[in-house]
Motif scaffolding. Structure first.
Motif, PDB file in Angstrom:
ATOM      1  N   HIS A  97       0.816  -1.206   0.000  1.00 45.24           N
ATOM      2  CA  HIS A  97       0.000   0.000   0.000  1.00 45.24           C
ATOM      3  C   HIS A  97       0.848   1.253   0.000  1.00 45.24           C
ATOM      4  O   HIS A  97       0.336   2.332  -0.185  1.00 45.24           O
ATOM      5  CB  HIS A  97      -0.907   0.001   1.238  1.00 45.24           C
ATOM      6  CG  HIS A  97      -0.156   0.235   2.513  1.00 45.24           C
ATOM      7  ND1 HIS A  97       0.593  -0.732   3.123  1.00 45.24           N
ATOM      8  CD2 HIS A  97      -0.025   1.345   3.272  1.00 45.24           C
ATOM      9  CE1 HIS A  97       1.128  -0.236   4.224  1.00 45.24           C
ATOM     10  NE2 HIS A  97       0.781   1.014   4.332  1.00 45.24           N
ATOM     11  N   ARG A  98       2.154   1.080   0.182  1.00 41.30           N
ATOM     12  CA  ARG A  98       3.024   2.255   0.247  1.00 41.30           C
ATOM     13  C   ARG A  98       3.367   2.802  -1.134  1.00 41.30           C
ATOM     14  O   ARG A  98       4.050   3.788  -1.241  1.00 41.30           O
ATOM     15  CB  ARG A  98       4.314   1.895   0.977  1.00 41.30           C
ATOM     16  CG  ARG A  98       4.132   1.630   2.441  1.00 41.30           C
ATOM     17  CD  ARG A  98       5.410   1.118   3.045  1.00 41.30           C
ATOM     18  NE  ARG A  98       6.499   2.054   2.827  1.00 41.30           N
ATOM     19  CZ  ARG A  98       7.763   1.722   2.958  1.00 41.30           C
ATOM     20  NH1 ARG A  98       8.088   0.488   3.272  1.00 41.30           N
ATOM     21  NH2 ARG A  98       8.704   2.612   2.753  1.00 41.30           N
ATOM     22  N   ASP A  99       2.919   2.134  -2.159  1.00 39.52           N
ATOM     23  CA  ASP A  99       3.047   2.713  -3.498  1.00 39.52           C
ATOM     24  C   ASP A  99       4.483   2.740  -4.009  1.00 39.52           C
ATOM     25  O   ASP A  99       4.773   3.378  -5.005  1.00 39.52           O
ATOM     26  CB  ASP A  99       2.508   4.145  -3.485  1.00 39.52           C
ATOM     27  CG  ASP A  99       1.894   4.544  -4.815  1.00 39.52           C
ATOM     28  OD1 ASP A  99       1.428   3.657  -5.531  1.00 39.52           O
ATOM     29  OD2 ASP A  99       1.894   5.744  -5.121  1.00 39.52           O
ATOM     30  N   ASP A 100       5.393   2.070  -3.345  1.00 36.20           N
ATOM     31  CA  ASP A 100       6.760   2.101  -3.829  1.00 36.20           C
ATOM     32  C   ASP A 100       7.078   0.833  -4.620  1.00 36.20           C
ATOM     33  O   ASP A 100       6.276  -0.062  -4.733  1.00 36.20           O
ATOM     34  CB  ASP A 100       7.746   2.249  -2.673  1.00 36.20           C
ATOM     35  CG  ASP A 100       7.582   1.146  -1.631  1.00 36.20           C
ATOM     36  OD1 ASP A 100       8.332   1.174  -0.644  1.00 36.20           O
ATOM     37  OD2 ASP A 100       6.727   0.276  -1.795  1.00 36.20           O
ATOM     38  N   GLU A 101       8.259   0.795  -5.160  1.00 34.78           N
ATOM     39  CA  GLU A 101       8.755  -0.359  -5.895  1.00 34.78           C
ATOM     40  C   GLU A 101       7.760  -0.845  -6.935  1.00 34.78           C
ATOM     41  O   GLU A 101       7.302  -1.982  -6.908  1.00 34.78           O
ATOM     42  CB  GLU A 101       9.140  -1.495  -4.942  1.00 34.78           C
ATOM     43  CG  GLU A 101      10.248  -1.088  -3.996  1.00 34.78           C
ATOM     44  CD  GLU A 101      10.920  -2.251  -3.327  1.00 34.78           C
ATOM     45  OE1 GLU A 101      11.145  -2.178  -2.105  1.00 34.78           O
ATOM     46  OE2 GLU A 101      11.209  -3.238  -4.016  1.00 34.78           O
TER      47      GLU A 101
END
Lengths: 113, 109
Positions: A97-101
């Motif tokens: 959910h952190r939208d990274d990678e």
């Protein structure tokens, strides 16, 4: 494990025609995204989805619609193509959910004449 | 909206030289990411940074998360021909990710 795939790779449309770009991922990612890339503009987010059945607008959503009926697929639709939508379209997906990678597909080059 | 300023826009270097590029913003980010895009391909993640001050290496690549959380740099040491491409920084905050406009790296023969 194919990662993120996009179809088609290339397409030429006439103004006013419609089409759907398909993105598929086999990594069981929750988040999926559609970007457009134009010269000198970097990547701009069109729409994204945080899970099956959900969609949300990004930075440049006008003229596009999306659907996420299945977790592994994210469709981008152009109802009435315009020359301003000539671009390279990238789909991406991410696990958290952190939208990274985010993992990107190979892109679809669309030309609207 | 939030903006990332990535510089330089393009670089022409000799093979073997070191490369440095950076991204700055007026906003704070929680995560900095560096991607590379080869011609005709999608971007591929090179390095992800999660803490202010963090310095991370991936082979000849080194990236740092600025202490103010408003900037990041990427260094490439001893460049080789396959380093050619476009390098993008990206900042993540509040479930949104913003991309820089890219640094295009050219290597002169």
């Amino acid at each position: 494990n194919a990662g993120v795939t996009q179809t088609p790779k290339f397409r030429v449309l006439k103004t006013g025609q419609s089409m759907t770009l398909l993105c598929a991922q086999d990594m069981n990612h929750e988040y999926m995204y559609w970007y457009r890339q134009d010269p000198g503009m970097g990547l701009r987010l069109i729409h994204y989805s945080v899970g099956e059945g959900t969609t949300a607008k990004g930075e440049v959503p006008d003229g596009y619609n999306v659907s996420r009926l299945k977790k592994q697929n994210f469709l981008l639709g152009l109802e009435s193509a315009a020359p301003s939508q000539t671009s390279v379209y990238f789909c991406a997906s991410s696990y958290s959910h952190r939208d990274d990678e985010q993992y990107f597909g190979p892109g679809t080059r669309l030309t609207v004449t | 909206g939030q903006q990332l300023n990535q510089s330089p826009q393009s670089m022409f270097i000799q093979e073997g030289e070191d490369v440095s590029m950076n991204c700055t913003s007026s906003s704070i980010f929680n995560t900095w990411l560096w991607y590379k895009q080869d011609p005709g391909e999608g971007p591929v993640l090179l390095i992800a940074l999660y803490k202010a001050g963090e310095l991370t290496s991936n082979g000849r690549l080194t990236a740092q998360f600025g202490i103010t959380r408003k900037d990041s740099f990427l260094n490439i040491s001893a460049s080789i021909p396959s380093d050619v491409g476009i390098y993008f920084c990206a900042g993540q905050r509040d479930d949104k990710i913003i991309f820089g406009k890219g640094t295009r790296l050219h290597i002169l023969p």
